[in-house]
Design a protein around this motif. Sequence first.
Motif, mmCIF file in Angstrom:
data_model
loop_
_atom_site.group_PDB
_atom_site.id
_atom_site.type_symbol
_atom_site.label_atom_id
_atom_site.label_comp_id
_atom_site.label_asym_id
_atom_site.label_seq_id
_atom_site.Cartn_x
_atom_site.Cartn_y
_atom_site.Cartn_z
ATOM 1 N N CYS A 44 -2.475 -4.336 0.131
ATOM 2 C CA CYS A 44 -3.110 -3.606 1.433
ATOM 3 C C CYS A 44 -3.062 -4.170 2.766
ATOM 4 C CB CYS A 44 -4.109 -2.690 1.310
ATOM 5 S SG CYS A 44 -3.563 -1.204 -0.291
ATOM 6 N N ASN A 45 -4.004 -5.419 3.032
ATOM 7 C CA ASN A 45 -4.074 -6.064 4.092
ATOM 8 C C ASN A 45 -3.024 -6.543 4.397
ATOM 9 O OD1 ASN A 45 -6.979 -4.740 2.983
ATOM 10 N ND2 ASN A 45 -7.065 -7.021 2.567
ATOM 11 N N ALA A 46 -1.869 -7.217 3.866
ATOM 12 C CA ALA A 46 -1.246 -7.333 4.352
ATOM 13 C C ALA A 46 -0.502 -6.502 5.248
ATOM 14 C CB ALA A 46 -0.190 -8.392 2.926
ATOM 15 N N ILE A 47 0.061 -5.281 4.533
ATOM 16 C CA ILE A 47 0.937 -4.322 4.766
ATOM 17 C C ILE A 47 0.351 -4.224 6.299
ATOM 18 C CG2 ILE A 47 0.997 -1.484 4.520
ATOM 19 C CD1 ILE A 47 1.570 -2.762 1.913
ATOM 20 N N GLY A 48 -0.571 -3.737 6.620
ATOM 21 C CA GLY A 48 -1.669 -3.217 7.413
ATOM 22 C C GLY A 48 -1.767 -4.201 8.680
ATOM 23 N N VAL A 49 -1.417 -5.777 8.223
ATOM 24 C CA VAL A 49 -1.987 -6.741 9.472
ATOM 25 C C VAL A 49 -0.510 -6.929 10.287
ATOM 26 C CG1 VAL A 49 -1.326 -9.326 9.162
ATOM 27 C CG2 VAL A 49 -3.055 -8.148 8.538
ATOM 28 N N LYS A 50 1.175 -7.181 8.491
ATOM 29 C CA LYS A 50 2.089 -6.400 9.557
ATOM 30 C C LYS A 50 2.600 -5.492 10.490
ATOM 31 C CE LYS A 50 6.609 -6.175 7.867
ATOM 32 N NZ LYS A 50 8.135 -5.786 6.922
ATOM 33 N N THR A 51 1.963 -4.480 10.529
ATOM 34 C CA THR A 51 2.355 -3.158 11.222
ATOM 35 C C THR A 51 1.990 -3.159 12.290
ATOM 36 O OG1 THR A 51 2.497 -1.701 8.642
ATOM 37 C CG2 THR A 51 1.635 -0.555 10.628
ATOM 38 N N LEU A 52 0.546 -3.706 12.178
ATOM 39 C CA LEU A 52 -0.089 -3.869 13.555
ATOM 40 C C LEU A 52 0.688 -4.882 14.634
ATOM 41 C CD1 LEU A 52 -2.423 -3.727 15.250
ATOM 42 C CD2 LEU A 52 -3.614 -5.502 14.074
ATOM 43 N N LEU A 53 1.337 -5.742 13.339
ATOM 44 C CA LEU A 53 2.049 -6.514 14.285
ATOM 45 C C LEU A 53 3.242 -6.770 15.275
ATOM 46 C CD1 LEU A 53 1.665 -10.494 12.219
ATOM 47 C CD2 LEU A 53 0.887 -9.953 14.612
ATOM 48 N N GLU A 54 4.223 -5.539 14.000
ATOM 49 C CA GLU A 54 4.296 -4.874 14.668
ATOM 50 C C GLU A 54 4.688 -3.794 16.332
ATOM 51 O OE1 GLU A 54 9.430 -4.083 14.329
ATOM 52 O OE2 GLU A 54 8.054 -5.590 13.901
ATOM 53 N N LYS A 55 4.087 -3.255 15.475
ATOM 54 C CA LYS A 55 2.743 -2.275 16.684
ATOM 55 C C LYS A 55 3.229 -2.821 17.865
ATOM 56 C CE LYS A 55 -0.662 0.532 18.640
ATOM 57 N NZ LYS A 55 -1.874 0.335 18.014
#
Length: 155
Positions: A44-55
Amino acid sequence: MASPNPKTTNKTTHRVSFSEMSQMFVYEDDELYHKNVAYSQQECNAIGVKTLLEKLRIQNLMSSTPYGSRRDSLRFLMKTKLVSIDELIGIEDVLLPPSVINVRENHSRALLQKQHELAAVEDPVKCLAQFAEKSSFKSIHLARIRAAMAAVCDA
């Protein structure tokens, strides 16, 4: 030590609303499910970081376009194939302006309030559907425009 000044605190408040008409089903805790299907906290943390970086990547691209509006910037990025529609799906909420998010939240609140008001009505589902249809007509219209724009950009 002095308490922090409330004017300088950046704390976001969250609200959760439950409808009296909603139903809940409680599933038994299944260890096999947690091991094989559910995301771990680390995932979940990795998905959150990936989403933030993509944003951040897309926002940086948007700010580098010659256009001032989000819509025109996104249209330009899709036409030039710097961003695909697939990259936007799932993170559109983090890219939306606060005004659009507020419209969506207000619509949800209005529906929950209407559900509460209709608790004593003979056919509350039909009344709620009519209310939702009126309330979301503008959103449907805007969604159709966005879909047409996306189709033009993909062409």
